[in-house]
Structures are given as C-alpha cells and as structure tokens.
Design an enzyme around this catalytic site. Structure first.
Site, PDB file in Angstrom:
ATOM      1  N   THR A  30     -47.867 -41.953 -40.480  1.00 64.39           N
ATOM      2  CA  THR A  30     -47.617 -43.372 -40.702  1.00 64.39           C
ATOM      3  C   THR A  30     -46.802 -43.971 -39.563  1.00 64.39           C
ATOM      4  OG1 THR A  30     -46.417 -44.942 -42.130  1.00 64.39           O
ATOM      5  CG2 THR A  30     -45.623 -42.689 -42.100  1.00 64.39           C
TER       6      THR A  30
ATOM      7  N   TYR B  39     -39.143 -42.242 -47.176  1.00 65.09           N
ATOM      8  CA  TYR B  39     -40.577 -42.101 -46.901  1.00 65.09           C
ATOM      9  C   TYR B  39     -40.817 -41.735 -45.437  1.00 65.09           C
ATOM     10  CZ  TYR B  39     -45.462 -43.484 -46.197  1.00 65.09           C
ATOM     11  OH  TYR B  39     -46.792 -43.508 -45.865  1.00 65.09           O
TER      12      TYR B  39
END
Length: 345
Positions: A127, A167
C-alpha cells in the site's frame, strides 16, 4: 509440475478479479479466504456461475494456515497474497488484529513458500500507506485539489518508508519481509505498493475503497461524510490495469524479483474527493450530498504514485482513465443493485 494459481483473499475485490482472469484462461485457480468480509460469498457465487470449473475453494485463515494450504502451495505456479485487514481506521481501533492478519499472516505465507519444493512466485499487495504522511514533502493547494510543489511525477520508491499508522506498520512489515525473503532465501517475490484501486466487485465502505463508496452512495442518493476538506488527491487505478501489472511482473520475474513498485494511475489519472463528486454529477447525473468532518489519523493530503520505474522495468502503464473507469464501475453497480443491497444490508 506446478499448475495452479493460488490467491489468498481470493474472494475479495482484487482477488476475485484476478481469479476470474486466470479462470477465463483455463487455469486451475485456488482461492484461500476466511470469507469474513462483506461481499466475499457473493463474489464466490459469481465466480462459480461464470463457469469456473477449475476453481478450488479453501476456507481458511492466513493467521493459522493448515496442511491443505501447504499442499496447494506445493501445486502453485504463482501465489498472489491479498488476504489483509485493509482499513487505517480499523487498525487504530484494533491494532492487534491488524498486526495478526497483515504482519503475521504475511510471514506465514512466506514461510509456507520457503518450506515448499515448488517455490512459487509471490506477488504481494502492499500500500502507499507505507510512506506515511509525507509531511516533509511540500504541497500546494490549487482550487479543488492539492498538488506536489516539486514532484511532477509523484512519489518514487526512493522516498524513505515512514509507516505512521498501525495499518502502515503491519502492511509495511509484510512489504519488507517479502523483499528480504527474496534476498535471503532466494524466493521470487515482487511487492506492489498500490494506490487507490477500483472497479467491479468492489463493495466500498466509508473507511476503505472511496471511489466505489462515493459511487455507490451517489447511485443510492445517499449522503457521504468527507473527512478533511475534500481536496485530498489520489492517483486511481482501474482493476484491469492492475491485473496487467501483475502479468507483466510474472513474465519478467527473473529480472524483477525482490523489487518493489509503486503502482497506481500516476500523475495522469488523479482525482480529488471533490472532483469525483463533480464527475458523478456531470457524467452520470448523480448528485452526491455531502458534509465535512475532522481529518482522520494518518490521512495524506495527496498521494500520487511515480510509476516511471514500473513503466521502465515492467513495460507497463495504465490505460483506463478516471472518467472511463468510474463509468465502468457505475455501470456494473447499476446492473447489480440487488447484489449490492444484499451485501450492504
């Protein structure tokens, strides 16, 4: 001889599209999923209805993969690792689960490949959040959007990682493990630091999948809350273009193994939140009522992928622009209103 495509998280948005791609080519596809995310059961039903006679389904969890998973690793030619906790907001409220799925789960997958005799290619879905807030990069405000002051091509892979959120930490841990398992153990791996991916079979929610979420809400005539000022910019990438990037890496695995690539729409394919709202109204006559809330932890005012490395080394570039891609997504959502209602009920 390895003859399968193995996909963790294979019933999710990206996974189901990758599975459909290889099933259409007549290949044996194994999806490994715990089916905890809304829409995964419906995605599986669609794959089966499409005539996926070469489809094998394993219900399991990357936090504790079993002997069946190891057996399928032995048969795999390529392993796509998509199983993940995918929302920054969820990682903040439940960092332990986020770590267990994203960091430990990725480690377990890599260990299964390391122990195997087949040693399949591993493609990891990382990501842009591994770069953190990028607070040191100057940003300019231009009307309805933010822009980089001095990065015309976007953020390159040379920018230091700065995980910032739980995250970012968990996905970034997996990112670095995937690279090091190539360097230390000789696995054939590639990391894709993905920007905003969108397309059919994406059941977007408020905290993840914003292009689909805004489009769904516009079609339903329901409002959204914009966290921040709405001028946040992302480069967006249609799912078919992402599958093309995966294929390009597989075909060049001996040259690109152990490398990471920023994968997104790049500077040519960007939207701010406000611009997407305008696009939905202008092109699809769907007004999207909206209000504003406080900025969320870890949110970036702008992220645009520098995709020059992917272009040069993979021979890849995105083809589907935002107007065409959002149109394809809106058409799919319109044709599947009953399916959407069952997922979001």
């Amino acid at each position: 001889m390895p003859d399968s495509i193995l996909i963790t998280g294979g019933a999710g948005f990206i996974g189901v599209n990758v599975a459909a791609h290889y099933l259409a080519a007549g290949q044996r596809v194994v999806i490994f999923d715990n089916f905890s995310r809304a829409g995964t059961e419906q995605n599986l039903a669609w794959l089966r209805a499409e005539g996926g006679k070469e489809l094998i389904v394993l219900r399991g969890d990357v936090r504790s993969p079993d002997a069946r998973f190891q057996e399928e690793v032995e048969r795999a030619r390529v392993l796509f690792h998509f199983a993940a906790q995918v929302a920054v907001t969820t990682s903040v409220t439940d960092p332990a689960t986020d770590f267990a799925i994203n960091a430990l789960g990725t480690f377990n997958v890599l260990e299964a490949v390391r122990r195997s005799t087949s040693r399949p290619i591993v493609l990891y879905s990382s990501t842009n959040k591994v770069y953190g807030k990028l607070a040191a990069i100057p940003v300019t405000e231009l009307g309805s959007r933010y822009a980089y002051t001095a990065l015309p091509h976007g953020v390159p892979e040379s920018v230091p990682l700065d995980f910032y959120s739980p995250y970012g930490c968990s996905k970034g841990s997996g990112d670095q493990y995937v690279i090091d398992y190539a360097r230390i153990f000789g696995l054939r791996t590639v990391v894709f630091r993905q920007s905003c991916i969108y397309g059919p079979h994406q059941f977007g929610l408020e905290d993840q999948g914003w292009v689909a979420w805004f489009t769904i809400r516009a079609l339903q005539g329901q409002p959204v809350v914009i966290y921040g000022d709405g001028k946040q910019v992302r480069d967006i990438l249609f799912i078919d273009d992402l599958v093309g990037a995966y294929e390009a890496a597989i075909s060049r695995i001996d040259q690109v193994s152990g490398r990471a690539y920023n994968i997104g729409g790049g500077p040519a394919f960007t939207l701010s939140l406000l611009e997407l709202i305008d696009l939905l109204g202008r092109e699809h006559a769907k007004e999207l009522p909206h209000s504003f809330g406080a900025w969320r932890p870890g949110d970036q005012r702008i992220f645009v992928s520098d995709i020059q490395k992917a272009k040069a080394e993979l021979g890849w570039e995105p083809r589907v622009g935002p107007e065409a891609g959002v149109g394809l997504l809106a058409d799919w959502l319109t044709r599947n209103q009953a399916l959407l209602a069952s997922v979001l009920a």
